[in-house]
Structures are given as C-alpha cells and as structure tokens.
Scaffold this active site. Structure first.
Site, mmCIF file in Angstrom:
data_model
loop_
_atom_site.group_PDB
_atom_site.id
_atom_site.type_symbol
_atom_site.label_atom_id
_atom_site.label_comp_id
_atom_site.label_asym_id
_atom_site.label_seq_id
_atom_site.Cartn_x
_atom_site.Cartn_y
_atom_site.Cartn_z
ATOM 1 N N ARG A 66 -14.799 -6.365 0.513
ATOM 2 C CA ARG A 66 -14.020 -5.961 1.688
ATOM 3 C C ARG A 66 -13.326 -4.597 1.464
ATOM 4 O O ARG A 66 -12.740 -4.331 0.430
ATOM 5 C CB ARG A 66 -12.968 -7.041 1.968
ATOM 6 C CG ARG A 66 -12.058 -6.764 3.167
ATOM 7 C CD ARG A 66 -10.744 -6.154 2.748
ATOM 8 N NE ARG A 66 -9.831 -6.019 3.890
ATOM 9 C CZ ARG A 66 -8.725 -5.281 3.868
ATOM 10 N NH1 ARG A 66 -8.392 -4.629 2.788
ATOM 11 N NH2 ARG A 66 -7.962 -5.194 4.934
ATOM 12 N N THR A 116 0.873 -1.171 0.000
ATOM 13 C CA THR A 116 0.000 0.000 0.000
ATOM 14 C C THR A 116 0.909 1.218 0.000
ATOM 15 O O THR A 116 2.002 1.170 0.552
ATOM 16 C CB THR A 116 -0.840 -0.039 1.288
ATOM 17 O OG1 THR A 116 -1.803 -1.060 1.145
ATOM 18 C CG2 THR A 116 -1.512 1.278 1.597
ATOM 19 N N GLY A 140 -5.436 -4.042 7.741
ATOM 20 C CA GLY A 140 -6.472 -3.010 7.808
ATOM 21 C C GLY A 140 -7.539 -3.225 8.861
ATOM 22 O O GLY A 140 -7.985 -2.277 9.507
ATOM 23 N N GLY A 197 -0.793 -1.665 6.825
ATOM 24 C CA GLY A 197 -0.752 -2.840 7.689
ATOM 25 C C GLY A 197 -2.051 -3.604 7.570
ATOM 26 O O GLY A 197 -2.806 -3.416 6.616
ATOM 27 N N GLY A 249 -10.566 -1.965 3.422
ATOM 28 C CA GLY A 249 -9.598 -1.876 4.524
ATOM 29 C C GLY A 249 -9.608 -0.506 5.174
ATOM 30 O O GLY A 249 -10.544 0.278 5.020
ATOM 31 N N ASP A 250 -8.538 -0.238 5.893
ATOM 32 C CA ASP A 250 -8.436 1.032 6.630
ATOM 33 C C ASP A 250 -8.054 2.212 5.733
ATOM 34 O O ASP A 250 -8.378 3.360 6.040
ATOM 35 C CB ASP A 250 -7.382 0.905 7.734
ATOM 36 C CG ASP A 250 -6.002 0.594 7.154
ATOM 37 O OD1 ASP A 250 -5.917 -0.325 6.290
ATOM 38 O OD2 ASP A 250 -5.018 1.247 7.531
HETATM 39 N N1 ASP Z 1 -3.907 -1.490 5.050
HETATM 40 C C1 ASP Z 1 -4.181 -2.104 3.786
HETATM 41 C C2 ASP Z 1 -5.520 -2.810 3.842
HETATM 42 O O1 ASP Z 1 -5.800 -3.443 4.829
HETATM 43 C C3 ASP Z 1 -3.153 -3.091 3.386
HETATM 44 C C4 ASP Z 1 -1.738 -2.572 3.354
HETATM 45 O O2 ASP Z 1 -1.369 -1.668 4.106
HETATM 46 O O3 ASP Z 1 -0.947 -3.082 2.537
HETATM 47 O O4 ASP Z 1 -6.237 -2.777 2.870
#
Ligand code: ASP
Length: 316
Positions: A210, A182, A236, A234, A212-213
């Site tokens: 889905r 990311t 998420g 990280g 993520g964060d």
């Molecule tokens: N935080 C991202 C997610 O959960 C994944 C990542 O940071 O690579 O979608």
C-alpha cells in the site's frame, strides 16, 4: 530579498489534550521547534526552499516520536516501509520514493531521485538499490524500532484493519501514550522560490505494498512557484482521490483564490464531503503561510521573516 517563511507539520488526527501527558506535549513541541530551527537557519542564510524543507524533515525523521524515518509504523508483515517526496516549485522538478526499507532519511533518497535519477518516482527494491548505488545512509531494522509503534501494530495485526496512526479506532488502551505523525515541510525562500516535502511510514498494518498520498506528487505533496507549495497529512486514500495538494494549486491558478481560501475549500469542504480526515500546510511565493485541518489537532509550527514564530498541537 523578499519575505521568507517555513511551515512544518508532524501529522494530523485525533489529537486531544486529555490524551496527552505534559512530558509528551513538551517533547512534541520541542521536536517541532528543532525542525523549525534547522529549516529556518537555511532560509536565513539565503539557502533555497528545497534545502530548508529537507533540513526540517531530516530532524523530524530522526525523531522517534513521528511516523517517518525512525519510529515509522509497522506493516501487516511487521516491517517498516517508508514513503517520501520533495518538489521544487521553481523548476517543477520532483522526486519520490515508496515502500523503502532501512533508509535512514527517506527524504534524502527522494531528493536524490529528483536530482540524479532521470526519474520522478521509485518504489520498493529498485528504490533501495538506487539508495545503495548513490551512497544514501542505511540503518539496520533496530534503528527504526519503537516499542509504541510495535504495540500499536500488535493490536491490529490479526485483523484486516489498518489504521491512520492518529485515530482512536481499536487503540483506546494505547492512547495515553500515543505517538504518531507523518511529517511535512513547505518553505518560501528569500528569492521567492517555494518547495514542499513529505515523509511517512504510512498506516499501521498496511499491506500489499500500500502507498498513501504522501509520496504522490499532486496528492500529498506539490509545489509550483506560480501558486503554492503544499504538504498533506491524513487518511491517504481520500487525499489521493481528492488530488488534494494539486487541487489547492488549481483553485489558485484557475479560480484566483488566495492560498488560505483554496486550502479552506479543499480541507473543510471537499475532503469533509468524502470523509477525508486530516490537514495540510502551505506557502505561496510571497511568503504567505497557512495551516488547516479538519481533525481534532495537527502537530504544526511556523516561522517567518516578519517575526511570526509558533508551534501548536490542538485547535485554538
Ligand atoms: N497520509 C499518510 C498516509 O496515508 C498518513 C499520515 O498522514 O499520517 O500514508
């Protein structure tokens, strides 16, 4: 004019030197340099923090190495669905998109949502319709394809597992050539305004739409001139539950912690307690910058008007 700074990340996770080839290491470091260069040029010309974070993110989205834009991971259905967000710390304006397909630079669409939609967060087909209406650049599926991401997905597609693209789980044979991440950027401009932006393909084999964060304001992305601008990377689900980015801001606002102290509390105490693997980058409105992660490594870089300039991958 005041001190200005730019910090970027290209994902955190199990990034070990022994898994990396020298060529790949050079490719990552130079990609990070390219992104810093693009973003910093904006700040040097007295451009806004918003414009700087967007410029840095576009470079990383265009690079196949990172899990954002081109090179995004595959979902359970074998397609690429991308999430992105941007937030302006001066006005608290924000724009975000989730589950968009074929948008060349999801961060541009997020910015368009912020500036021209009267909304903050658009998802799926509606977000794609908005992209078409606003003339945002689209690309065919092939543009986003990466053999590595495809192979990574093939390992997981028949299982119920989904994977942070940074971890070893089930992917051992692929680790020699692992490419993930990311991407995020935070900046403080010469006028003391700050901004944050994050862009991602999410997690390999994700399903049911889905999210993520990364595109969630307050979880993976947040900016407020009174406190900080934060971009996370990280697992998420845990960053959402920790409301990680906004928690850093709260610790600064309500407990008077410094940027460094607040990030440390969230990354190394609160997230660790719930096994939230990952990290974040941050700036405050004085131009102070920090990067922190509780994983093995994080692709990262920073450049500021005081002459600090580096790109790094591992713990050191
Ligand atoms: N935080 C991202 C997610 O959960 C994944 C990542 O940071 O690579 O979608």
């Amino acid at each position: 004019m005041q001190p200005f700074s730019l910090v970027i990340h290209g994902g955190a996770g199990t990034i070990l030197k022994e898994d990396m080839t020298p060529d790949l290491e050079i490719a990552y470091l130079s990609a990070l340099e390219d992104a810093l260069k693009a973003g910093y040029a904006v700040l040097e010309q007295e451009g806004s923090a918003n414009k700087a974070v967007k410029a840095a993110i576009v470079v990383l989205e265009d690079n196949l190495l990172f899990n954002a834009g081109r090179g995004s991971v595959f979902t359970k259905k074998g397609v690429q669905e991308m999430d992105a967000a941007i937030m302006d710390g001066r006005t608290l304006d924000a724009g975000a998109v989730a589950g968009v397909r074929n948008v060349r630079n999801p961060i541009e669409l997020a910015e368009e949502v912020m500036l021209n939609s009267n909304h903050v967060f658009l998802s799926g087909k509606g977000a794609n319709d908005f992209a078409i209406k606003q003339g945002i650049k689209l690309e065919p599926d092939e543009y986003f394809f990466s053999q590595f991401r495809y192979d990574q997905w093939k390992v997981l597609r028949d299982s119920e597992n989904y994977s942070l693209d940074h971890t070893h789980q089930g992917l051992e044979e692929l680790m020699k050539d692992k490419k993930f991440g990311t991407v995020g950027a935070v900046a403080c401009d010469a006028f003391g305004n700050i901004a944050a932006a994050t862009s991602t393909g999410g997690m390999t084999n994700k399903k049911y739409g889905r999210i993520g964060d990364s595109p969630l304001i307050g979880a993976g992305t947040y900016a407020n001139n009174n406190t900080c601008a934060i971009s996370c990377t990280g697992h998420g689900e845990l960053f959402i539950r920790a409301v990680a980015a906004y928690d850093v801001s709260c610790l600064m606002e309500y407990r008077g912690l410094s940027l460094q102290e607040a990030m440390n509390e969230v990354v190394n105490v609160k997230l660790v307690k719930i096994q939230g693997e990952g990290g974040m980058i941050g700036v405050d409105a004085k131009g102070n910058a920090a990067m922190m992660f509780n994983s093995e490594g994080m692709y990262r870089g920073m450049k500021n008007s005081a002459g600090e300039h580096f790109v790094r991958i591992y713990k050191d």
